[in-house]
Motif scaffolding. Structure first.
Motif, mmCIF file in Angstrom:
data_model
loop_
_atom_site.group_PDB
_atom_site.id
_atom_site.type_symbol
_atom_site.label_atom_id
_atom_site.label_comp_id
_atom_site.label_asym_id
_atom_site.label_seq_id
_atom_site.Cartn_x
_atom_site.Cartn_y
_atom_site.Cartn_z
ATOM 1 N N TYR A 190 0.837 -1.211 0.000
ATOM 2 C CA TYR A 190 0.000 0.000 0.000
ATOM 3 C C TYR A 190 0.871 1.261 0.000
ATOM 4 O O TYR A 190 0.600 2.224 -0.731
ATOM 5 N N ASN A 194 1.103 4.162 -2.885
ATOM 6 C CA ASN A 194 0.836 5.572 -2.573
ATOM 7 C C ASN A 194 2.031 6.459 -2.914
ATOM 8 O O ASN A 194 1.867 7.603 -3.351
ATOM 9 N N THR A 195 3.246 5.929 -2.724
ATOM 10 C CA THR A 195 4.449 6.687 -3.069
ATOM 11 C C THR A 195 4.491 6.989 -4.562
ATOM 12 O O THR A 195 4.735 8.128 -4.979
ATOM 13 N N LEU A 197 1.964 6.891 -6.696
ATOM 14 C CA LEU A 197 0.830 7.745 -7.075
ATOM 15 C C LEU A 197 1.078 9.205 -6.698
ATOM 16 O O LEU A 197 0.606 10.124 -7.375
ATOM 17 N N GLU A 198 1.824 9.407 -5.623
ATOM 18 C CA GLU A 198 2.118 10.764 -5.170
ATOM 19 C C GLU A 198 3.183 11.432 -6.040
ATOM 20 O O GLU A 198 3.098 12.627 -6.348
ATOM 21 N N LYS A 199 4.201 10.661 -6.433
ATOM 22 C CA LYS A 199 5.329 11.228 -7.166
ATOM 23 C C LYS A 199 5.140 11.209 -8.684
ATOM 24 O O LYS A 199 5.656 12.066 -9.388
ATOM 25 N N GLU A 200 4.450 10.196 -9.171
ATOM 26 C CA GLU A 200 4.260 10.063 -10.621
ATOM 27 C C GLU A 200 2.809 10.377 -10.965
ATOM 28 O O GLU A 200 1.911 9.586 -10.716
ATOM 29 N N ARG A 201 2.591 11.577 -11.507
ATOM 30 C CA ARG A 201 1.235 12.037 -11.780
ATOM 31 C C ARG A 201 0.686 11.551 -13.118
ATOM 32 O O ARG A 201 -0.506 11.664 -13.372
ATOM 33 N N GLU A 203 -0.533 8.815 -15.228
ATOM 34 C CA GLU A 203 -0.980 7.427 -15.124
ATOM 35 C C GLU A 203 -0.496 6.596 -16.293
ATOM 36 O O GLU A 203 -0.156 5.417 -16.135
#
Length: 281
Positions: A190, A194-195, A197-201, A203
């Motif tokens: 998890y 989240n890391t 998803l936070e750093k790589e915008r 998709e």
């Protein structure tokens, strides 16, 4: 044997399919608050009929609780209230101490066998159920001395027909070990998801560049919070203990990189490689 399965999702559905395949279950009632799951389990012939709690329990030799651990802990005393001295109840929860303690003083405690099949996926629902899911995996029975001999033998027979190998363990010890080998894996997955998803915008970039290593590492991050929040809650102290150690290990890697101590970085990786010798046995 007539069986009622409370919770017709991944675990309950997979158990039902295997026990039908082995011929040990002559009739399976499904009990589920999720009407969609119940209908799907019927459509897929995982269960033979839907039932309410009281009817299903009264007409079964064995009752299996395959629901999130918070729900199982709350429902188990009510289930034991409804059974006779000839029936057996087992669960399939990933934490054991809380469930065992919830019925410690129940007059029919001996009819309950605490069980954990060491298998699961990131998927959920009866459509994800697979009969061979448990084959070759460990099946843990906890605090067997607190269960009646005939109830224990019934569950041992179930585990044997799931093609699992049996392990007996104290409930508290079980929760410690599963925190180390299972629960921390989910938290790490998890956190990694989240890391990223936070750093790589972008998709599309994640999709295009995701390697098999990344995909396998974050696979568990697809698991639903409805199941895992109760597990972390029930096993909080053990999870915090292993999480603190995991954070300490991450700090070592961070420090080695910051200080450009690449010899130490290599030592950390070499030490981690020892896990291969354990897992490849």
């Amino acid at each position: 044997m007539k069986i009622s399965i409370i919770g017709t999702g991944l675990i309950g559905g997979s158990m039902a399919l295997k026990l039908k395949q082995k011929g040990i279950a002559e009739f399976i009632y499904g009990i589920d608050n999720n009407r969609e799951h119940l209908d799907k389990a019927l459509d897929l012939k995982i269960i033979d009929a839907g039932a309410d709690l009281e009817y299903g329990i009264k007409n079964s030799d064995l009752v299996i609780l395959a629901i999130p651990v918070d729900a199982a802990r709350k429902l188990l005393p009510e289930v034991l209230d409804l059974i006779s001295d000839r029936q057996t109840v087992m669960d399939a929860g990933s934490t054991k101490a809380g469930i065992v303690n919830a019925v410690q003083n129940h007059p029919k405690r001996s009819r309950f066998v605490a069980f954990h099949p060491m298998w699961g996926t990131e998927n959920s629902g009866p459509a994800s159920a697979v009969a061979e899911s448990f084959s070759g995996k460990a099946g843990v029975i906890c605090n067997k001395e607190e269960s009646a001999d005939d109830a224990l033998k019934t569950v041992e027979k179930i585990v044997e027909n799931l093609d699992m190998h049996l392990i007996y363990m104290n409930a508290e010890a079980h929760d410690v070990h599963t925190a180390y080998i299972s629960h921390i894996s989910h938290i790490t997955s998890y956190a990694l998801a989240n890391t990223v998803l936070e750093k790589e915008r972008e998709e599309e970039t994640i999709f295009q560049l995701a390697s098999s290593g990344f995909s396998s590492t974050v696979r568990l991050a697809k698991s639903h919070p409805e199941m895992w929040v109760p597990i972390f809650k029930q096993n909080k102290e053990n999870v915090l203990d292993v999480l603190n150690e995991h954070i300490s290990q991450l700090r070592k890697f961070k420090s080695a990189l910051e200080k450009e101590n690449f010899d130490y970085l290599g030592e950390l990786i070499s030490h981690a490689n020892k896990i291969r010798g354990i897992l490849d046995k």
